[in-house]
Design a protein around this motif. Structure first.
Motif: not given
Ligand code: BG6
Length: 477
Positions: A334-339, A344-356, A378-384
């Motif tokens: 609730e109240g969250s907004v894109p940073n 973000a990844s294709e699934w909308g997960w915002q990639i932030d190493p410093v956050g770790l 990192f969840g991604a579509r892998d293509v050969k």
């Protein structure tokens, strides 16, 4: 200053039973709640069907067939140099219905054999007792964790496996991402954490706190019991850590972020400090919630503080004081907004190493107890490519950046981190979407959303990269 990671740092990988094993009706296993959860996709919700219904796909039934292929998979983990491997025990393999008095020996033997195989390769098992599944019977007959009876059933299950495997498994965790269900508006979270669909309850939020109380008590009892069985056992809690940054330095945003973070810290506070913090008691008072507790619960919580915090970290979020924002809310918070400062990844997960690094510091500063990063990835579509190989440089880049930040937290900030186990080291079924296409692994599995594929395993480019990371104890990134 010592710039190296500790020599005994636990490098490894993580999965969960229902996302890899398959063999859903084999070895005397009972029906689990995830066996009646359909496959979905990004934007297509998984459906809870109560029983197995024709016309649906249930990816967890076969998952990636680890149940039959674990010997080969563990050999691949050993080739990467894993020091540890995190998975979970499917409760319904050990107690098919959940309320029996005697366990299923065939289920126990499966884990005995799998742990032996790991140990033969010098890989330490790290085991979650409850990772998003439970016997379905406990939901149909008792209403899941709404019932206090679940505490005794869970403690019985835990006692059986803690005693049985005490000399094979040192590191345990009680409930995976227990705090997900604080987000009670999303049916999947409550269902997988507790077998309860909160939006269907007359007072969903109060119900969620009651369920949580049962789980906190169960977790504390298991910690105390585990220590009594064998004082060498290390039993942690497990939190999903998504730090919530204030969107701006407006004091309202800063205060809002502080309050929003209680949705995470409540779980650390009870598990690590052994009592409910003042802010939650005030919230219950304000909302008129009556959480049923037994007289002995206070002492149980106090006595059963967890030994360490296992955490998952995938992304950060930013929050803006409600009513003040113009941004589009991200799902779930609730109240969250894109940073605007992170992608973000294709699934909308915002990639932030410093956050770790930020998260590790927040947790260590608050509890001063060891931390174990038991999920990151990192969840991604892998293509050969044309040669049939997967060049997952994007995954390497994600993991490299996060390991760098983890090292800073350890070396510069002095945070105690026990180990690092990237999620889905072997491709597996996604939890939120129930699909195969969202892949995390170093090892590709030939299995697809339409049910096709041979289950064959191949090494991705990241496989070799991670082998070098482990061999150099994090020096070669
Ligand atoms: C965590 C869970 O939420 O994140 C895992 O503990 C899950 O079970 C992982 O698989 C990644 O989520 P997803 O939805 O991408 O599989």
């Amino acid at each position: 200053m010592n710039n190296a990671l500790p020599k005994d740092f636990l490098w490894g990988g993580a999965v969960a039973a229902h996302q890899v094993e398959g063999g859903w009706d084999q070895g005397g296993k009972g029906l689990s709640i995830v066996d009646v959860l359909t496959s979905g996709a990004h934007g297509v919700e998984r459906v809870i069907t109560d029983k197995i219904e024709a016309g649906h796909r249930y990816a967890n039934h076969e998952a990636v067939d680890f149940y039959h292929r674990y010997t080969d998979d563990i050999a691949l983990f050993a080739e990467m140099g894993f020091k540890c491997f995190r998975t979970s025990i499917a409760w319904s393999r050990i107690f098919p219905l959940g309320d029996e008095l005697e366990p299923n020996e065939e289920g126990l033997r499966f884990y005995d054999d799998m742990f032996d195989e790991l140990l033969r390769h010098g890989i330490e098992p790290v085991i979650t007792l409850s990772h998003f599944e439970m016997p379905n019977h406990l939901v149909t007959a008792y209403g899941g964790w709404k019932s206090r009876k679940l505490v005794d059933f869970f403690v019985r299950f835990s006692e059986v496996v803690l005693r049985r495997y005490q000399h094979k498994v040192k590191y345990w965790m009680t409930f995976n991402e227990i705090n997900n269900q604080r987000n009670w508006k999303v049916p999947l979270f409550g269902y997988c954490c507790s077998g309860v669909i909160y939006p269907q309850e007359p007072n969903p939020e109060e119900c969620m706190y009651q369920v949580l109380h049962h789980q906190f008590v169960a977790s504390a009892r298991v910690v105390s019991l585990g220590h009594a069985i064998n004082p060498d056992l290390q039993i942690g809690c497990m939190l999903a850590m998504v730090p919530l940054y204030p969107y701006s330095c407006h004091p309202d945003d800063v205060m809002y972020a502080e309050i929003a973070m209680r949705e995470r810290f409540l779980f650390g506070d009870v598990h690590m400090r052994g009592h409910y913090p003042a802010y939650i008691r005030r919230e219950w008072q304000r909302k008129g919630y009556q959480i049923a507790m037994e007289p002995e619960d206070e002492e149980i919580l106090r006595a059963g503080c967890a030994d360490y915090i296992g955490l998952s970290y995938y992304m950060s979020n930013a929050v803006r004081a409600l009513g003040a924002g113009t941004g589009t809310a991200l799902s779930g918070f609730e109240g969250s907004v894109p940073n605007p400062h992170v992608k973000a990844s294709e699934w909308g997960w915002q990639i932030d190493p410093v956050g770790l690094r930020y998260t590790l510091n927040q947790l260590y500063g608050r509890y001063e107890k060891p931390l174990f990063i038991v999920e990151n990835g990192f969840g991604a579509r892998d293509v050969k490519n044309e040669q049939g190989e997967i060049d997952d440089d994007y995954r390497i880049a994600y993991l490299r950046a996060h390991i760098e930040q983890m090292k800073l937290a350890i070396v510069e900030d002095g945070v105690e981190v026990m180990g690092y186990t990237p999620w889905g080291c072997l491709d597996c079924v996604s939890f939120t979407t129930g699909e195969y296409s969202k892949r995390y692994g170093f090892i590709h599995v030939d299995r697809h959303d339409d049910g096709s594929g041979s289950f064959a395993r191949t090494r991705k480019r990241s496989f070799d990269w991670y082998r070098q990371v482990i061999a150099s104890n994090g020096e070669t990134l």
